[in-house]
Design an enzyme around this catalytic site. Structure first.
Site, PDB file in Angstrom:
ATOM      1  CB  CYS A   1      -0.866   0.028   1.250  1.00 27.23           C
ATOM      2  SG  CYS A   1      -1.870  -1.422   1.470  1.00 27.23           S
TER       3      CYS A   1
ATOM      4  NE  ARG B   1       5.744   1.333  -1.581  1.00 29.07           N
ATOM      5  CZ  ARG B   1       6.640   1.578  -0.637  1.00 29.07           C
ATOM      6  NH1 ARG B   1       7.688   2.288  -0.907  1.00 29.07           N
ATOM      7  NH2 ARG B   1       6.479   1.122   0.576  1.00 29.07           N
TER       8      ARG B   1
ATOM      9  CD1 TRP C   1      -0.331  -6.153  -2.974  1.00 29.53           C
ATOM     10  CD2 TRP C   1      -0.341  -6.728  -0.827  1.00 29.53           C
ATOM     11  NE1 TRP C   1       0.129  -7.440  -2.882  1.00 29.53           N
ATOM     12  CE2 TRP C   1       0.124  -7.823  -1.570  1.00 29.53           C
ATOM     13  CE3 TRP C   1      -0.443  -6.867   0.558  1.00 29.53           C
ATOM     14  CZ2 TRP C   1       0.494  -9.035  -0.998  1.00 29.53           C
ATOM     15  CZ3 TRP C   1      -0.073  -8.071   1.136  1.00 29.53           C
ATOM     16  CH2 TRP C   1       0.383  -9.136   0.352  1.00 29.53           C
TER      17      TRP C   1
ATOM     18  CG  ASN D   1       0.351   2.329   3.668  1.00 30.24           C
ATOM     19  OD1 ASN D   1      -0.689   2.356   3.014  1.00 30.24           O
ATOM     20  ND2 ASN D   1       1.501   2.789   3.216  1.00 30.24           N
ATOM     21  N   GLY D   2      -0.724  -0.918   6.612  1.00 26.79           N
ATOM     22  CA  GLY D   2      -0.446  -1.767   7.772  1.00 26.79           C
ATOM     23  C   GLY D   2      -1.641  -2.637   8.119  1.00 26.79           C
TER      24      GLY D   2
ATOM     25  CD  GLU E   1      16.674 -14.367  -6.267  1.00 33.18           C
ATOM     26  OE1 GLU E   1      16.092 -14.738  -5.236  1.00 33.18           O
ATOM     27  OE2 GLU E   1      16.373 -13.329  -6.870  1.00 33.18           O
TER      28      GLU E   1
ATOM     29  CE  LYS F   1      13.408 -12.485  -8.668  1.00 35.41           C
ATOM     30  NZ  LYS F   1      14.114 -12.233  -7.483  1.00 35.41           N
TER      31      LYS F   1
ATOM     32  CD  GLU G   1       9.631 -12.818  -6.887  1.00 37.01           C
ATOM     33  OE1 GLU G   1      10.718 -12.855  -7.470  1.00 37.01           O
ATOM     34  OE2 GLU G   1       9.347 -11.988  -6.031  1.00 37.01           O
TER      35      GLU G   1
ATOM     36  CG  HIS H   1      17.533 -37.964   0.352  1.00 37.16           C
ATOM     37  ND1 HIS H   1      17.843 -39.192   0.886  1.00 37.16           N
ATOM     38  CD2 HIS H   1      18.724 -37.369   0.082  1.00 37.16           C
ATOM     39  CE1 HIS H   1      19.157 -39.327   0.951  1.00 37.16           C
ATOM     40  NE2 HIS H   1      19.720 -38.238   0.456  1.00 37.16           N
TER      41      HIS H   1
ATOM     42  CE  LYS I   1      11.577  -3.550  -5.704  1.00 36.40           C
ATOM     43  NZ  LYS I   1      12.218  -4.806  -6.147  1.00 36.40           N
TER      44      LYS I   1
HETATM   45  C1  F6R Z   1      11.658 -11.168  -4.801  1.00 34.75           C
HETATM   46  C2  F6R Z   1      11.400 -10.073  -3.908  1.00 34.75           C
HETATM   47  C3  F6R Z   1      10.980 -10.369  -2.506  1.00 34.75           C
HETATM   48  C4  F6R Z   1      11.787  -9.517  -1.547  1.00 34.75           C
HETATM   49  C5  F6R Z   1      11.300  -9.716  -0.112  1.00 34.75           C
HETATM   50  C6  F6R Z   1      12.141  -8.951   0.879  1.00 34.75           C
HETATM   51  O1  F6R Z   1      11.923 -10.757  -6.089  1.00 34.75           O
HETATM   52  O2  F6R Z   1      11.549  -8.940  -4.274  1.00 34.75           O
HETATM   53  O3  F6R Z   1      11.127 -11.718  -2.222  1.00 34.75           O
HETATM   54  O4  F6R Z   1      13.120  -9.888  -1.654  1.00 34.75           O
HETATM   55  O5  F6R Z   1       9.972  -9.276  -0.013  1.00 34.75           O
HETATM   56  O6  F6R Z   1      12.130  -7.591   0.607  1.00 34.75           O
HETATM   57  P1  F6R Z   1      13.284  -6.643   1.130  1.00 34.75           P
HETATM   58  O7  F6R Z   1      14.551  -7.067   0.493  1.00 34.75           O
HETATM   59  O8  F6R Z   1      12.844  -5.270   0.714  1.00 34.75           O
HETATM   60  O9  F6R Z   1      13.316  -6.799   2.619  1.00 34.75           O
END
Ligand code: F6R
Length: 614
Positions: A2, A27, A77, A103-104, A487, A491, A494, A510, A609
């Protein structure tokens, strides 16, 4: 997640709010809305989906909108209730005179709602926020003062919040408060802004005040007053923001994610400037305030992070243990905070976060700080809440990352971990001089190697096309590239919504091997070094189950041709630095698959984000 923007001043507010919300929309959000103080009432406009829907909604009300000079806006959000117009912010009290954006998460909203319903309040939405609107309005009915009502209401709230509130009977005024969620006030000439993040107003002013928890700010066009929850006035501490307004431009790339992948060589160069001059000079990390003695007395390091930052932390563990011989634990912040964790003054706690605002990591950091541990933060936002908790700060300087899927911030976090590990190894004397020199020299060469990968990305694009029709995808690796496998899988999940999983290759037999058949792509991150032969055997095992085998490798070994259906070759690199090289093709595979499937690459569904709720 948000986003909040508010403005009070002399200028028409609508475009300021919409523009501010646009600066926050990267975000991630699923509905939006604004509230405007108009001649005799507060008007609220909301829409589902992207901001353009809100703009359309507003276009039929042109006349009344141009007059307003005070307003608040929000992108939501969804947490409580679906992303519908009814649940979108701003929310109002029963009579519509009080409006609020939030927000929150209000954790005790159900109890509050029951109490307020018993007093006759009628709720329209499924949100926690509406309870706060009714709560403040019911107090306002008695005290007739918005600031005081917010102060009294805040004492009854549990959870995390950044709130902005207006009341029709107090025109030109916005009241704002926060707890465990960011809120910043921008200071202009006869005007004030309030926002959950700097980009929302940076093009108007660089002068700002960061509210701290439980402070209540009252803004009018001419005045800013900040008080604590008990009405004690607090001197306004104005800061000059270290920010330039950035045009969020794709610079000719189709998506921000592709642009940010291409920025990675320069991101590494920028980080190394001033910190790693030549392969013979010591690492300089001015912002690390650990004394030599503290470093030598450390008996443990605890790294906490979420998502992509957690994967960087896993690589960090591997290299710190390898270079410095200090035991390192890594844990997801969300797990760390709800168990009895053992940290003390001899534990270095490292928080890793692109945004510096992630609620779980912030809470974990605060817990460790209260137990006397030295807190070191690795973040892309030196102005963030986490950075403010830091005893030592390692700013990763990746520049603003717009794509929700993290790419360049990951590379920047990895680079920072290598610098930190080398810095500590130099102080502790745990690495041979020749190893230090070799590694530094290879680090300085990393940007060109990534440029080589990017220059030959067509092969990776072809690979992505070939496997884009799959429902599942497995990544395998061993050792310090196991986090790379996680990772790569993250990616892909996501942005393409393909069910991708990373495994330590030795674990395949396993259990996961049961899933392998001729439909399953298995990508093996086969970097030369200690586990190369082992991983080759694990890849053979997968091949024997008819999996569709892909190699990502720096090896020119001919026998790979028989074993793998597709080979992506990357420039040679020492095993210890290979996670920085190996992740780049995986970012590109994820990107090209999602792009080929026509997904919303930069703003994938359900994601945000900056995750400011636990
Ligand atoms: C993946 C991604 C999320 C963030 C996670 C932590 O592409 O962006 O998994 O890595 O939400 O966010 P930060 O790094 O801002 O604490």
């Amino acid at each position: 997640m948000c986003g909040i923007v508010g403005y009070t001043g002399k200028r028409p507010v609508v475009d300021i709010l919409l523009d501010g919300l646009e600066q926050l929309e990267y975000r991630g959000y699923d509905s939006s809305g604004i509230a405007l103080k108009c001649a005799d009432s507060i008007k609220v406009y909301k829409a589902e989906g992207k901001l353009k829907n809100l703009r359309e909604e507003l276009s039929s009300h042109a006349y009344e909108l141009t007059k307003s000079v005070t307003g608040i806006g929000h992108i939501r959000w969804a947490t409580h209730g679906a992303p519908t117009v009814v649940n979108a912010h701003p929310h109002t009290c029963g009579c519509g005179k009080l409006v609020i954006v939030h927000n929150g998460i209000i954790e005790n909203y159900k109890e509050l709602k029951t109490e307020l319903e018993a007093k006759g309040c009628k709720f329209k939405s499924q949100t926690d926020t509406e309870a706060v609107a009714h709560l403040i309005a019911s107090i306002y009915g008695e005290v007739k003062d918005l600031t005081k009502s917010v102060q009294l209401a805040a004492k009854k709230l549990e959870g995390a919040y950044a709130l902005c509130i207006m009341h029709n009977d107090e025109p030109g005024k916005i009241v704002a408060t926060k707890r465990n969620a960011p809120l910043i006030i921008g200071i202009g000439e006869n005007e004030f802004y309030v926002a959950s993040d700097v980009p929302a107003f940076i093009k108007h002013t660089k002068k700002a005040v960061y509210l701290t928890d439980n402070q209540v700010a009252t803004l009018t066009a001419e005045t800013l007053k900040i008080e604590d929850e008990n009405e004690n006035e607090i001197p306004v501490k104005v800061e000059q923001l270290p920010w330039e307004p950035v045009a969020l431009s794709k610079m000719g790339y189709k998506h921000f994610m592709l642009k940010e992948i291409h920025e990675q060589p320069d991101v590494i160069r920028n980080i190394l400037v001033g910190k790693l001059h030549t392969c013979d000079s010591p690492i300089v990390l001015d912002e690390v305030k650990l004394t030599r003695q503290t470093l030598k007395d450390l008996n443990r390091i605890q790294i906490i992070a979420c998502g992509t930052s957690l994967h960087a932390a896993m690589v960090g563990k591997y290299i710190i243990e390898n270079f410095c011989s200090i035991p390192v634990d890594v844990e997801a912040s969300s797990e760390y905070i709800y168990r009895k964790t053992v940290t003390d003054a001899h534990t270095l706690v490292i928080g890793v976060s692109q945004s510096g605002e992630t609620a779980d990591t912030l809470t974990a950091i605060k817990q460790s700080k209260s137990r006397g541990s030295h807190i070191l933060i690795i973040t892309n936002r030196p102005d963030s809440a986490m950075a403010r908790e830091a005893d030592s700060l390692v700013p990763v300087s990746a520049g603003i990352e717009v794509s929700v899927a993290a790419t360049k911030s990951y590379i920047a976090q990895l680079t920072s971990f290598y610098l930190l590990a080398l810095y500590m190894a130099e102080i502790k004397g745990t690495m041979a001089q020749s190893d230090l020199t070799n590694l530094k020299s290879e680090m300085l060469a990393l940007p060109q190697k990534i440029e080589q990968i990017l220059a030959h990305k067509e092969n990776i694009q072809k690979c992505a096309r070939k496997y884009s029709n799959t429902r599942d995808f497995i990544y395998i690796a061993r050792g310090l590239n196991y986090p790379t496998a996680l990772e790569g899988a993250l990616k892909l999940k996501e942005i393409s919504y393909i069910n991708a999983t990373g495994y330590p290759a030795g674990e395949l037999k396993h259990g996961p091997i049961a899933m392998l058949d001729e439909t399953m792509p298995v990508l093996s991150i086969l970097m030369k070094g200690t586990v190369y032969e082992k991983l080759l055997s694990n890849s053979e095992e997968a091949k024997a189950r008819n999996a569709r085998m892909i190699a990502l490798t720096n090896s020119t070994d001919e026998k790979l041709q028989d074993l793998f259906d597709y080979i992506i070759t990357v420039p040679d690199v020492t095993e210890l630095l290979s996670p920085i090289i190996a992740v780049v093709p995986l970012q590109l595979i994820a990107y090209y698959i999602a792009e080929f499937l026509g997904k919303d690459v930069d703003q994938p569904r359900n994601l945000a984000k900056s995750v400011t709720v636990e």
